[in-house]
Design a protein around this motif. Sequence first.
Motif, short mmCIF file in Angstrom:
data_model
loop_
_atom_site.label_atom_id
_atom_site.label_comp_id
_atom_site.label_asym_id
_atom_site.label_seq_id
_atom_site.Cartn_x
_atom_site.Cartn_y
_atom_site.Cartn_z
N LEU A 217 39.90 88.29 -30.23
CA LEU A 217 38.57 88.33 -30.25
C LEU A 217 38.04 87.38 -31.52
O LEU A 217 37.02 86.84 -31.44
CB LEU A 217 38.21 89.69 -30.32
CG LEU A 217 38.69 90.66 -29.10
CD1 LEU A 217 38.30 92.01 -29.39
CD2 LEU A 217 37.51 90.19 -27.96
N ARG A 220 38.10 83.79 -30.86
CA ARG A 220 36.70 83.45 -30.00
C ARG A 220 35.40 83.78 -30.61
O ARG A 220 34.23 83.57 -30.12
CB ARG A 220 36.81 84.36 -28.72
CG ARG A 220 38.11 84.36 -27.98
CD ARG A 220 38.51 83.06 -27.42
NE ARG A 220 37.67 82.51 -26.21
CZ ARG A 220 37.77 81.60 -25.76
NH1 ARG A 220 38.67 80.87 -25.97
NH2 ARG A 220 36.74 81.09 -24.70
N ARG A 222 34.03 86.80 -32.07
CA ARG A 222 33.53 88.19 -31.51
C ARG A 222 34.28 88.99 -32.70
O ARG A 222 34.87 89.84 -32.19
CB ARG A 222 34.02 88.29 -30.08
CG ARG A 222 33.30 87.32 -28.81
CD ARG A 222 34.29 87.34 -27.83
NE ARG A 222 34.53 88.59 -27.19
CZ ARG A 222 35.16 88.59 -25.89
NH1 ARG A 222 35.64 87.34 -25.34
NH2 ARG A 222 35.20 89.70 -25.09
N GLU A 225 33.54 92.98 -31.95
CA GLU A 225 34.23 93.47 -30.87
C GLU A 225 35.87 93.66 -31.68
O GLU A 225 36.56 94.71 -31.33
CB GLU A 225 34.50 92.62 -29.76
CG GLU A 225 33.14 92.65 -29.05
CD GLU A 225 33.40 91.73 -27.60
OE1 GLU A 225 34.13 91.99 -27.03
OE2 GLU A 225 32.52 90.56 -27.46
#
Length: 497
Positions: A217, A220, A222, A225
Amino acid sequence: MDLPTALQSIQPPRQHRINVRLPHTPGYLLASLAVSLGGFLNGFDTGSIGAVTDMEQFAETFGVLSPQLRGFTVSLIMLTGVIPSFFAGQMADKLGRLQVVSMGATIFAIGAALQAGASHLAMLLVGRALCGFGQGMWVSNIVVYISEIAPAKTRGVMVSLPQLVTSSAICFGYFTCYGSVKIHGSMAWRLPFIIMASAAMLLVIVCYILPQSPRWLMARGRREEAERELQKLGVSRAEAEKDILSQVQAAPSLSLWGSLALIFRRPYRRMTGMALFVLGMVQLCGIDGVLYYAPTLFKQAGLPGQEATFLASGVSAILMLAISIPGTLFADRWGRRTAIISGGLMLSGSMLLIGSLYASDSVHAYGSGRWVVVVSIFAFALAYCFTWNVTAKLVACEIQPANTRAAAICTAQGLNFFSNWLVAFATPIFLANSSSGAYFLYGALSLFTVIVLWISMPETRGRSLEDIQQSLQRPVRWGLKFSRPKVKALSGFHCLF
């Protein structure tokens, strides 16, 4: 004193009623155990398929297979596993580790169902091909997922869990066949495939429940999250801030060919080269020849009867499981290099001893020669489960950078599958033509692997993935004297790859 006041006075203090607390199980441990169901599928097939093809009930359905056809049938699952390994890492970088594991488990379930319902050999082979394709998608991504969610101090144990489950499943597979061989009719050999199809569907369900990899995550971009998933996994805030949440966002996902090209460029190619060597060569020690064809090996050594050879195979599986437990628990207490080198010496010694006994015509249906062979086969399997089985994938995964970890490990797993296929396919042919040749070959390959890894393998125990990468990227040269053994290992590693 009125009645309400009296009742209140005899109630125990509130703090005494809430004093008992249940022990807390870390989320990363539960997640590692759940996703290790993939190891069960791998091990159960390994433990059952050799015995299945040796059953009289199997021969009644498909006829007696030649050594070449039997080797192809058993090993086909590894051959087709090579194909998805080259793109499973790139898919995992784009879609997520668990999503690709779920897709692979679905394909495996379909393949196992086809094998369970096979009425002719072609249908069985199609099912095995599909199982191999699905297995090639999840095997490495399970290891990558666990390595990315586990804290550094317990990563060795966590990453070793799938191998422990695999050993358990091999044992279960042997004894399933030991029991089902007594069933009259085709259900004797269909039952193991029914069990595999059911377990594969359970893995599909598990993948939709588990937390995503926080490192994936973060790669990416993120972060929010990733923080939520870290809380579910029970990773300490200090370690999360130090190693995971400080991770720089990786470059956008590359195409399949771009990912394959990247892992062979500087500075990634030496880490990729080590992973390819480790995961390729540890299978060429002959372990799959022992696991798949244990009944045949014991029969060749002189043990009489089908049930006797199946029982001996089951006993070896129990011992392998028993030794895998301390091997897993001590994965973070002794060095990776120690496990690889000491284990390799035991593997090569066992194989060369068996080969020498057969070459000198010392193995018969009577006398002590056959028992030396049986004990040596046990010793070989136990040494592998205690050392190489625990350490190989762990080291190969630990040394990879975050943005190439999945692609490099899945590519190396493709070579691992090919090595598996080569051993599983060639072993029955070897045994049919030479009782000693296979043992001498596998012993020599094991010894060669030990020599190379003794020179080049780094020590990664107890270090975060990010710290390992920083060490690997430091320039080192031959001829310098270092005070720490792990830096010596890194210097050899740098020069070989």
